[in-house]
Design a protein around this motif. Structure first.
Motif, PDB file in Angstrom:
ATOM      1  N   ALA A 142       0.849  -1.203   0.000  1.00  9.55           N
ATOM      2  CA  ALA A 142       0.000   0.000   0.000  1.00  9.55           C
ATOM      3  C   ALA A 142       0.879   1.246   0.000  1.00  9.55           C
ATOM      4  CB  ALA A 142      -0.933  -0.014   1.212  1.00  9.55           C
ATOM      5  N   SER A 143       1.943   1.226   0.791  1.00 11.93           N
ATOM      6  CA  SER A 143       2.837   2.385   0.833  1.00 11.93           C
ATOM      7  C   SER A 143       3.498   2.595  -0.539  1.00 11.93           C
ATOM      8  CB  SER A 143       3.880   2.177   1.930  1.00 11.93           C
ATOM      9  OG  SER A 143       4.891   3.120   1.824  1.00 11.93           O
ATOM     10  N   HIS A 144       3.975   1.529  -1.155  1.00  9.48           N
ATOM     11  CA  HIS A 144       4.618   1.662  -2.473  1.00  9.48           C
ATOM     12  C   HIS A 144       3.645   2.213  -3.503  1.00  9.48           C
ATOM     13  CE1 HIS A 144       8.167  -1.354  -1.934  1.00  9.48           C
ATOM     14  NE2 HIS A 144       7.983  -0.598  -0.886  1.00  9.48           N
ATOM     15  N   GLU A 145       2.426   1.653  -3.522  1.00 10.02           N
ATOM     16  CA  GLU A 145       1.497   1.993  -4.606  1.00 10.02           C
ATOM     17  C   GLU A 145       0.735   3.284  -4.370  1.00 10.02           C
ATOM     18  OE1 GLU A 145      -1.201  -1.097  -5.874  1.00 10.02           O
ATOM     19  OE2 GLU A 145       0.402  -2.598  -5.812  1.00 10.02           O
ATOM     20  N   PHE A 146       0.452   3.600  -3.109  1.00  7.87           N
ATOM     21  CA  PHE A 146      -0.478   4.704  -2.871  1.00  7.87           C
ATOM     22  C   PHE A 146       0.169   5.979  -2.338  1.00  7.87           C
ATOM     23  CE2 PHE A 146      -2.920   0.930  -3.259  1.00  7.87           C
ATOM     24  CZ  PHE A 146      -4.017   1.326  -3.994  1.00  7.87           C
ATOM     25  N   SER A 147       1.295   5.886  -1.610  1.00  7.51           N
ATOM     26  CA  SER A 147       1.936   7.151  -1.231  1.00  7.51           C
ATOM     27  C   SER A 147       3.305   7.279  -1.864  1.00  7.51           C
ATOM     28  CB  SER A 147       2.021   7.308   0.290  1.00  7.51           C
ATOM     29  OG  SER A 147       2.823   6.304   0.845  1.00  7.51           O
ATOM     30  N   GLY A 148       3.740   6.247  -2.569  1.00 10.88           N
ATOM     31  CA  GLY A 148       4.986   6.385  -3.332  1.00 10.88           C
ATOM     32  C   GLY A 148       6.248   6.260  -2.492  1.00 10.88           C
TER      33      GLY A 148
END
Ligand code: GLA
Length: 365
Positions: A142-148
């Motif tokens: 989720a961190s990789h995909e949604f906040s970069g």
């Protein structure tokens, strides 16, 4: 009655910027946590409020989230809901209220704590379940995909699996941990510089890219497989990055042995060497962190100290003889304020358990 979920922040004794290189880390969950209270609501909306932010986040479970142009504190939480649905979990509408004792941006993984508490709560309130390691990996995604933020798995892993009184020597390649006792006759003291750097995420992602580039140039799957002989084949900047990763992995192995021998002198020296490597080779420290580490090391009873977490601000960690902690805290705070004009927070931390639901009797207090 709301259902209440808790997930802890973390310290990392040693093994910094190694987790996205498939290396070793040595974190522990700490006794500061994020809390998520869930109340079901009719319909398909999720509403999230936080005691730390003014605005409320509202989204519909059936809408694909668009990546917002400006970052929002709820990005990873929307991401987690989306990834759980993609994994086939039937989520229900709910209102979520968040609060956290973990200082934001201090390198203690405040955002992993909130993300894990919410992900765990979403699962529990949908009567679904997922293994704790799968949950950690989902939160990382989720961190990789949604906040970069292209972070490693360490923070999520320890927020999920943390154990009271223990540190995890985690192999981030196999995701297997060896649990070690928290130092019985030494204290771990967290020193928050109160510096929060805006460029931390972009610098972090840049370090990760440099490591991946170096591994490609060396023809290796990751820097976990690099050795001392590999530096010379790279341009100076990449060689320095690799030198940090290779030497830091060895320091984690050596630190675990020092903990087992109860050799705090050796452990302290490893923390000092880690700081030098992060400052000079990996270049993720800052003036205030260097100052804090120096001031700690000047105090009697301090075995060693280093910057902790992603860097560019946040906290340092010191290993201190228990009888010297009170005087050390007072003097370092005074000297740091004199040197920088900032008011630090300095406290002794303890290892706590990982994510879980609070029972009603605990909630009442
Ligand atoms: C941040 C990341 C972690 C790790 C550390 C540096 O906390 O979230 O995955 O990479 O930085 O060790």
């Amino acid at each position: 009655m709301p259902r209440l979920f808790r997930a802890p922040g973390r310290i990392n004794l040693i093994g910094e910027h190694t987790d996205y290189n498939q290396g070793w880390v040595l974190p522990a969950a700490i006794d500061l946590a994020a809390w998520a209270a869930f109340v079901p609501r009719p319909g398909r909306r999720i509403e999230i409020r936080s005691a730390q932010y003014k605005d409320c986040a509202v989204f519909d479970l059936d809408e694909e989230p668009v990546r917002p142009e400006r970052r929002h504190w709820s990005d990873d939480l929307r991401g987690v809901a989306r990834l759980l649905r993609r994994a086939g979990v039937e989520l229900m509408g709910c209102s979520i209220m968040l609060d956290s004792e973990v200082p934001i941006g201090a390198g203690l993984s405040s955002s992993a704590a909130v993300t894990v508490a919410v992900a765990y709560g979403l699962l529990a309130t949908s009567s679904a379940s997922l293994g704790l390691t799968e949950l950690a990996l989902l939160c990382q995604r989720a961190s990789h995909e949604f906040s970069g933020a292209k972070c490693g798995v360490m923070d999520f892993y320890i927020a999920c699996h943390g154990r009271a009184g223990e540190l995890a020597m985690l192999d981030t390649r196999s995701l297997e941990a060896r649990w070690l006792p928290w130092p019985a006759k030494a204290s771990l003291v967290v020193c928050d510089t109160k510096v929060r750097h805006d460029n931390a995420t972009s610098e972090y992602n840049l370090r990760r890219e440099q490591c991946e580039r170096a591994a490609r140039q060396l023809g290796l799957p990751s820097l976990r497989d690099a050795g001392a002989g590999d530096f010379a084949r790279l341009e100076p900047l990449l060689a320095a990055r690799v030198r940090h990763v290779v030497s830091e992995n060895q320091r984690v192995v050596d630190a675990a042995a020092a903990i087992e021998r109860v050799d705090y002198g050796a452990l302290g020296e490893l923390l000092n060497a880690s700081h030098r490597s992060l400052r000079d080779d990996y270049q993720v420290s800052c003036a205030e962190l260097d100052c804090m580490v120096e001031l700690c090391r000047e105090r009697p009873g301090v075995y060693g100290a280093r910057m902790m977490g992603g860097g560019f601000g946040g906290c340092a960690l010191a290993l201190v003889a228990p009888e010297c902690v009170a005087a050390m805290r007072r003097q370092v705070a005074r000297d740091y304020t004199e040197a920088t004009g900032l008011q630090p927070s300095i406290w002794e931390c303890h290892a706590a358990g990982g994510v879980g639901e609070m029972e009603e009797k605990d909630v009442a207090h």
